[in-house]
Scaffold this motif. Structure first.
Motif, PDB file in Angstrom:
ATOM      1  N   ASN A 181       0.857  -1.171   0.000  1.00  0.00           N
ATOM      2  CA  ASN A 181       0.000   0.000   0.000  1.00  0.00           C
ATOM      3  C   ASN A 181       0.899   1.228   0.000  1.00  0.00           C
ATOM      4  O   ASN A 181       1.709   1.414   0.912  1.00  0.00           O
ATOM      5  N   GLU A 231      -7.598  -1.533   2.056  1.00  0.00           N
ATOM      6  CA  GLU A 231      -8.164  -0.586   3.013  1.00  0.00           C
ATOM      7  C   GLU A 231      -7.114   0.251   3.741  1.00  0.00           C
ATOM      8  O   GLU A 231      -7.460   1.054   4.613  1.00  0.00           O
ATOM      9  N   TYR A 267      -7.069  -6.005  -6.721  1.00  0.00           N
ATOM     10  CA  TYR A 267      -6.855  -4.551  -6.730  1.00  0.00           C
ATOM     11  C   TYR A 267      -7.512  -3.923  -7.956  1.00  0.00           C
ATOM     12  O   TYR A 267      -8.107  -2.848  -7.874  1.00  0.00           O
ATOM     13  N   ARG A 268      -7.408  -4.600  -9.081  1.00  0.00           N
ATOM     14  CA  ARG A 268      -8.023  -4.064 -10.303  1.00  0.00           C
ATOM     15  C   ARG A 268      -9.538  -3.989 -10.157  1.00  0.00           C
ATOM     16  O   ARG A 268     -10.176  -3.080 -10.684  1.00  0.00           O
ATOM     17  N   GLU A 273     -12.653  -0.488  -6.133  1.00  0.00           N
ATOM     18  CA  GLU A 273     -12.947   0.872  -6.559  1.00  0.00           C
ATOM     19  C   GLU A 273     -11.883   1.842  -6.048  1.00  0.00           C
ATOM     20  O   GLU A 273     -11.438   1.756  -4.906  1.00  0.00           O
ATOM     21  N   ASP A 274     -11.484   2.753  -6.912  1.00  0.00           N
ATOM     22  CA  ASP A 274     -10.571   3.840  -6.539  1.00  0.00           C
ATOM     23  C   ASP A 274      -9.301   3.316  -5.894  1.00  0.00           C
ATOM     24  O   ASP A 274      -8.832   3.829  -4.865  1.00  0.00           O
ATOM     25  N   PHE A 275      -8.718   2.294  -6.502  1.00  0.00           N
ATOM     26  CA  PHE A 275      -7.475   1.719  -5.984  1.00  0.00           C
ATOM     27  C   PHE A 275      -6.572   1.476  -7.188  1.00  0.00           C
ATOM     28  O   PHE A 275      -6.636   0.435  -7.845  1.00  0.00           O
ATOM     29  N   GLU A 276      -5.737   2.460  -7.476  1.00  0.00           N
ATOM     30  CA  GLU A 276      -5.016   2.485  -8.742  1.00  0.00           C
ATOM     31  C   GLU A 276      -3.550   2.097  -8.573  1.00  0.00           C
ATOM     32  O   GLU A 276      -2.889   2.489  -7.603  1.00  0.00           O
ATOM     33  N   GLU A 326      -0.498   4.656  -7.758  1.00  0.00           N
ATOM     34  CA  GLU A 326      -0.978   5.704  -6.856  1.00  0.00           C
ATOM     35  C   GLU A 326      -1.333   5.137  -5.483  1.00  0.00           C
ATOM     36  O   GLU A 326      -0.909   5.663  -4.460  1.00  0.00           O
ATOM     37  N   ASP A 327      -2.123   4.078  -5.488  1.00  0.00           N
ATOM     38  CA  ASP A 327      -2.609   3.511  -4.228  1.00  0.00           C
ATOM     39  C   ASP A 327      -1.891   2.222  -3.840  1.00  0.00           C
ATOM     40  O   ASP A 327      -1.817   1.887  -2.660  1.00  0.00           O
TER      41      ASP A 327
END
Length: 429
Positions: free
Chosen positions: A165, A274, A290-291, A294-297, A300-301
C-alpha cells in the motif's frame, strides 16, 4: 472439517472408498476424446474462483464463451475454498463415483500425477489448434503427462510478488524498490512497526498453503535459484531450508496481523486495499483483486516489488483446465478446451484475474500497466523456477507432506528445527 492440504492421488482413489479394478477401468474410460455416451450436451465446468480475485474473472470467461459459442450450453460451477482444497474434494468424489464433470480447473506439471488413469489424451486437439506453437514452451511441456497432453492452459501467474500500500510505506519512510534481500525486507517490516500503527505484513493463514507458499519465495530469495531448484529436485540443503525458516519465523512472530490464523487470502488482501497494512506476499492474483476494487489504482494507491532477493526471476504457476477421459460431453468439452486455449478466453479471464496469457500472440493493450509489466518480466526473466505450492515444482504427495509440517510445526509456535527436518525429509530423493 477437511484438513487444508490438497488432495493427492491417494485421496482421489481412497477418500470415498477405494475403487476396485472394475471401478478404475470405468474411470479410465476411453483414452481420447470419445466416451461418456454421446459427444454433445452441456459442458459442466468446475472451478474454484469465488474470491475477490477470481469471481469477476470467471464471470468474464463465461460471458466470452457464451458470446463465441451461443449454441453450446455452459454450466459453470464455482466451488470456493483457498488453495483449491474444496474443489479438489468435489472432483475426487465425482471421479470416484464415475460421475466426472466435463472439465475442471486445476494445475499441470507433477500435479497431473494425482489423476493418473482418469485423464484423457487430447494431443490431437493440441495439434489441430496449433497450441504447441502458440503457447509458451513451459506450458507445452507441463501440460503433458505419460507422453500425451491432458490439459489446456488458461493463464500464467507469478508467485515471487511483494505488493504494498503506497500510503502506508510512505508514512513509514520505506522505499520498496530498495529492498533487495530477505533481510532488507525484515528491516523494512520493523520500520513499519516502529513508525506507524499499521500491519507490517498482512497474512491469511486459516489454511496452511499461504505459509508454504511464503516459505517457497523466502527460500528462493535467501538461498538463490540453484538451492531452490535443489530443493524442488529432491536434493535440499538443510542449511538453506533452516535459514529460510528462521527468516520466516521472525516475520510470522513479529510482523503479521493478530487475526492471521482465522482469516484467508481474500480478507488478508483487504488489509492492503483498506490501507491497514504495508505489505503482502501473494501470487499476482492479489493484483486481480486490486483491479476490481474501486478507486485503488496501480502506482498511486498500490505498488509491486519483485520479492526481495528474487530479482530477474519469474516463479511460474499455471491455471489450466483438465480433461477427464470418461467424459460426459466429449465434443462439447473439446469446444470448451479450444476456447480456453484461444485468445478470447485468455484476454477475458487474465485481465481480471491478475495473470497473463500463456499464448504468445495476445495483444496486451487491455491488461493495464501492471500486467503489461508482468508480461515483459516473463519475457525477460533470467530464470522461471516452478512454484512449490501450486503443482509445478513437486508432486501432490510431497506438497501434502509440506502442508502437514506447516500445520503441525509452523503455525505458532514456530519450531524451526522440526519444520526444517520435516521439509527436508518430504522432498528428499
Amino acid at each position: 472439517m477437511m484438513k487444508d492440504t490438497e488432495l493427492n492421488r491417494r485421496d482421489v482413489l481412497k477418500s470415498a472408498g477405494a475403487l476396485g479394478a472394475a471401478g478404475m477401468a470405468g474411470l479410465a474410460g476411453c483414452s481420447g476424446m470419445g466416451g461418456g455416451g454421446g459427444g454433445g450436451g452441456p459442458v459442466e465446468v468446475l472451478h474454484g474462483w469465488t474470491g475477490g480475485d477470481g469471481a469477476t474473472a470467471a464471470e468474464a470467461l463465461e460471458e466470452a464463451f457464451n458470446e463465441e459459442y451461443p449454441d453450446t450450453e455452459l454450466d459453470m460451477n464455482p466451488i470456493g475454498g483457498g488453495g483449491n482444497q474444496n474443489l479438489d474434494a468435489v472432483v475426487a468424489n465425482r471421479l470416484q463415483n464415475d460421475n466426472p464433470p466435463s472439465s475442471f480447473a486445476n494445475w499441470p506439471g507433477p500435479n497431473l500425477a494425482r489423476y493418473e488413469g482418469v485423464l484423457g489424451d487430447i494431443s490431437d486437439l493440441w495439434e489441430e489448434t496449433g497450441f504447441t506453437d502458440s503457447h509458451v514452451q513451459e506450458a507445452v511441456d507441463l501440460h503433458q503427462y505419460n507422453g500425451a497432453f491432458r490439459a489446456v492452459p488458461l493463464g500464467s501467474h507469478r508467485l515471487n510478488c511483494l505488493f504494498y500500500n503506497t500510503s502506508v510505506v510512505e508514512e513509514a519512510g520505506v522505499d520498496p524498490d530498495s529492498l533487495n534481500s530477505v533481510s532488507a525486507l525484515v528491516d523494512a517490516l520493523e520500520t513499519v512497526a516502529s513508525e506507524t500503527d499499521k500491519i507490517p505484513m498482512t497474512h491469511g493463514a486459516s489454511g496452511t498453503w499461504t505459509t508454504t507458499q511464503l516459505f517457497g519465495v523466502t527460500l528462493l530469495g535467501s538461498a538463490g535459484y540453484d538451492e531452490y531448484m535443489n530443493f524442488v529436485e529432491g536434493n535440499p540443503s538443510e542449511d538453506a531450508v533452516r535459514s529460510a525458516f528462521e527468516s520466516l519465523a521472525t516475520i510470522l512472530e513479529n510482523y503479521i496481523n493478530d487475526d492471521a490464523a482465522s482469516i484467508g487470502l481474500t480478507e488478508s488482501n483487504q488489509n492492503i486495499i483498506e490501507g491497514e497494512a504495508a505489505f503482502i506476499h501473494q501470487g499476482n492474483w492479489a493484483a486481480g483483486a486490486y483491479r476490481n476494487a474501486e478507486d485503488f489504482e496501480y502506482g498511486e494507491d498500490w505498488g509491486f516489488k519483485t520479492f526481495p532477493g528474487t530479482e530477474g526471476m519469474y516463479t511460474l504457476h499455471f491455471d489450466s483446465f483438465l480433461y477427464p477421459s470418461n467424459n460426459p460431453s466429449p465434443e462439447s468439452t473439446r469446444t470448451w478446451l479450444e476456447f480456453v486455449g484461444g485468445e478470447a478466453a485468455q484476454v477475458a479471464f487474465n485481465q481480471y484475474k491478475g495473470s497473463i496469457p500463456t499464448r504468445t500472440d495476445v495483444d496486451m493493450s487491455e491488461f493495464g500497466p501492471y500486467l503489461q509489466e508482468t508480461a515483459e518480466d516473463f519475457a525477460d526473466a533470467d530464470e522461471r523456477p516452478p512454484n512449490i505450492q501450486h503443482g509445478l515444482g513437486i508432486t501432490a504427495d510431497q506438497r501434502s507432506s509440506l502442508n502437514d509440517v506447516i500445520s503441525s510445526e509452523f503455525s505458532g509456535p514456530y519450531n524451526v528445527d522440526a519444520a526444517t527436518q520435516g521439509f527436508v525429509d518430504a522432498v528428499s530423493n
